[in-house]
Motif scaffolding. Structure first.
Motif, short mmCIF file in Angstrom:
data_model
loop_
_atom_site.label_atom_id
_atom_site.label_comp_id
_atom_site.label_asym_id
_atom_site.label_seq_id
_atom_site.Cartn_x
_atom_site.Cartn_y
_atom_site.Cartn_z
N LEU A 7 18.59 10.23 25.03
CA LEU A 7 18.55 8.95 24.30
C LEU A 7 18.53 7.80 25.31
CD1 LEU A 7 21.26 9.48 21.49
CD2 LEU A 7 18.83 10.06 21.43
N GLY A 8 17.75 6.77 25.01
CA GLY A 8 17.58 5.63 25.92
C GLY A 8 18.76 4.68 25.91
N SER A 9 19.78 5.04 26.68
CA SER A 9 21.00 4.26 26.75
C SER A 9 21.92 4.96 27.75
CB SER A 9 21.62 4.25 25.35
OG SER A 9 22.94 3.80 25.37
N HIS A 10 23.05 4.36 28.08
CA HIS A 10 24.17 5.01 28.79
C HIS A 10 23.86 5.40 30.24
CE1 HIS A 10 27.32 8.12 29.49
NE2 HIS A 10 28.04 7.36 28.68
N CYS A 11 23.08 6.49 30.46
CA CYS A 11 22.75 6.92 31.82
C CYS A 11 21.35 7.54 31.81
CB CYS A 11 23.79 7.91 32.35
SG CYS A 11 23.97 9.34 31.28
N ALA A 12 20.53 7.09 30.85
CA ALA A 12 19.21 7.69 30.67
C ALA A 12 18.34 7.54 31.93
CB ALA A 12 18.51 7.04 29.47
N LEU A 31 15.01 3.18 21.48
CA LEU A 31 15.03 2.20 20.40
C LEU A 31 13.86 1.24 20.61
CD1 LEU A 31 18.82 1.23 20.21
CD2 LEU A 31 17.58 2.78 18.69
N LYS A 32 13.19 0.86 19.50
CA LYS A 32 12.03 -0.04 19.64
C LYS A 32 12.42 -1.32 20.38
CE LYS A 32 9.48 1.79 15.81
NZ LYS A 32 9.53 1.93 14.37
N LYS A 33 13.62 -1.82 20.08
CA LYS A 33 14.04 -3.08 20.71
C LYS A 33 14.33 -2.94 22.20
CE LYS A 33 18.89 -2.62 19.46
NZ LYS A 33 19.94 -2.87 18.57
N ARG A 34 14.44 -1.71 22.70
CA ARG A 34 14.70 -1.53 24.14
C ARG A 34 13.47 -1.04 24.91
NH1 ARG A 34 20.44 1.16 24.58
NH2 ARG A 34 21.69 -0.41 23.55
N ALA A 35 12.36 -0.93 24.21
CA ALA A 35 11.16 -0.35 24.84
C ALA A 35 10.76 -1.15 26.08
CB ALA A 35 10.02 -0.30 23.84
N THR A 47 7.59 8.75 25.61
CA THR A 47 8.62 8.03 24.86
C THR A 47 8.44 8.29 23.37
OG1 THR A 47 8.61 6.30 26.54
CG2 THR A 47 9.59 5.72 24.44
N ILE A 48 9.54 8.56 22.69
CA ILE A 48 9.52 8.61 21.22
C ILE A 48 10.28 7.38 20.74
CG2 ILE A 48 10.32 9.86 19.16
CD1 ILE A 48 10.03 12.47 20.68
N LEU A 49 9.59 6.51 20.01
CA LEU A 49 10.25 5.27 19.56
C LEU A 49 10.97 5.48 18.23
CD1 LEU A 49 7.58 2.55 20.42
CD2 LEU A 49 9.71 3.04 21.63
N VAL A 50 12.18 4.95 18.12
CA VAL A 50 12.96 5.05 16.88
C VAL A 50 13.62 3.70 16.58
CG1 VAL A 50 13.52 7.54 17.08
CG2 VAL A 50 15.00 5.86 18.20
#
Ligand code: AMP
Length: 341
Positions: A7-12, A31-35, A47-50
């Motif tokens: 998941l795109g966060s934390h330590c990705a 997340l789309k907002k973090r793309a 990338t899979i956008l969610v």
């Protein structure tokens, strides 16, 4: 070749950089907002956008991950945004590590049990009517110290508890976890257990940088008293740390004891990265109060390796890269079943 997904966060960033360095494919559930952030890094191949991270459980998203031959690496965001129930019941994608141990991290009662089994005695837990000394009150969930508060009497506890209940943050009194406050310096040990090598590696040590506890000392005492600043423990970053060498032996013993206890209580036991958190008190003893049964964000400090990883590896070895190395070794030895669940 396997794909390392997270998941795109934390330590990705660290995880996918490490995977790429080891020659594996990389995939980010973003997340789309973090793309915009993650687009900057060319080691992210797919990338899979969610809109929300829990979409990762949806059948078509899982199929996409399986089609890419993915192994998902869990981190704090998987626990807080998807939750251990769904990870246990609904995630069909292979997970690096022991998915059953995540529940033991999330549930305070199980957490204490496993720590005791490992000989790690946490500070005493108190009931509200027993508060007769400085205590730290913790709220449920892996929220990084958000909402914690200090109290030294039942009355003080009541006034905080009422406010939190009124705000809807906490439902009942049982949700508060009251622990004796332990005066000492915080230390976070970052370990990796390799089931393939049957070895614990200490790969780094850090401390957290938290507001407002780490900012209150920057103003003179008279303002601290007059402003009545609430103490908060919201993590904004991590600071590297090295330990006195005479304490290192105990640090290894702590990690090894935890791995042994996890094998007995949560088969197949700890796999890969984990962290033991606590404080050193002025009599030189380590008082543990938490563990994380997966990679912690403090390992982001050591993308290029740490003083401790350098003692083991003659190449930059981040925790992310170490995970990828274990997966690669598992593939080569036909022993992937030892490290994924
Ligand atoms: P945790 O969520 O347990 O990782 O802790 C968040 C913050 O609270 C960290 O800065 C810890 O050092 C601090 N903390 C947690 N438990 C205690 C304790 N029993 N005594 C002193 N500080 C604590």
């Amino acid at each position: 070749m396997k794909t390392i997904a997270t998941l795109g966060s934390h330590c990705a960033l660290q995880l996918l950089k490490g995977a790429k360095d080891e020659g594996l494919h990389t995939l980010l559930i973003c997340l789309k907002k973090r793309a915009n952030l993650y687009r900057r890094f060319n080691f992210i191949e797919k990338t899979i956008l969610v809109e929300r991270f829990d979409e990762v459980i949806q059948a078509e998203k899982q199929e996409e991950l399986l089609k890419e031959d993915s192994i998902l690496i869990p981190h704090g965001t998987l626990i807080s945004e998807v939750g251990v129930d769904l990870v246990e019941r609904a995630l069909k994608v292979p997970l690096f590590g022991n998915r059953w141990i995540l529940r033991w991290e999330a549930d305070r009662r199980l957490k204490e049990r496993l720590m005791r089994e490992a000989g790690l005695e946490p500070p005493p837990q108190l009931k509200p009517e027993e508060i007769d000394r400085l205590c730290i009150v913790k709220l449920p969930g892996a929220a990084g110290g958000r909402g914690y508060f200090l109290v030294s009497s039942r009355e003080e506890f009541n006034s905080f508890a009422e406010k939190l209940k009124a705000s809807g943050l906490v439902k009942s009194e049982e949700d508060f976890y009251i622990q004796e406050y332990c005066v000492g310096v915080p230390i976070y040990f970052q370990y990796f257990y390799s089931p393939l090598e049957e070895k614990v590696e200490l790969l780094g040590i850090d401390r957290r940088y938290e507001t407002s506890v780490d900012s209150i000392g920057r103003i003179p005492a008279k303002y601290q008293i007059n402003l009545n600043i609430p103490l908060t423990y919201i993590v904004v970053g991590n600071i590297p740390l090295v330990l006195r060498e005479s304490l290192l032996d105990e640090a290894y013993e702590i990690g090894e004891a935890f791995v042994e206890a996890s094998k007995k209580n949560v088969p197949p036991g700890m796999i890969g990265p984990f962290c033991i958190e606590g404080v050193y008190t002025d009599n030189g003893s380590f008082v543990p109060f938490e563990f994380s049964a997966r990679i912690v964000a403090g390992t982001n400090l050591y993308i290029d390796g740490s003083p401790y990883s350098k003692l083991i590896y003659d190449e930059p070895m981040s925790m992310g890269r170490r995970i990828a190395r274990e997966i690669k070794n598992g593939l080569e030895r036909g022993a992937l079943d030892k490290i994924i669940t």
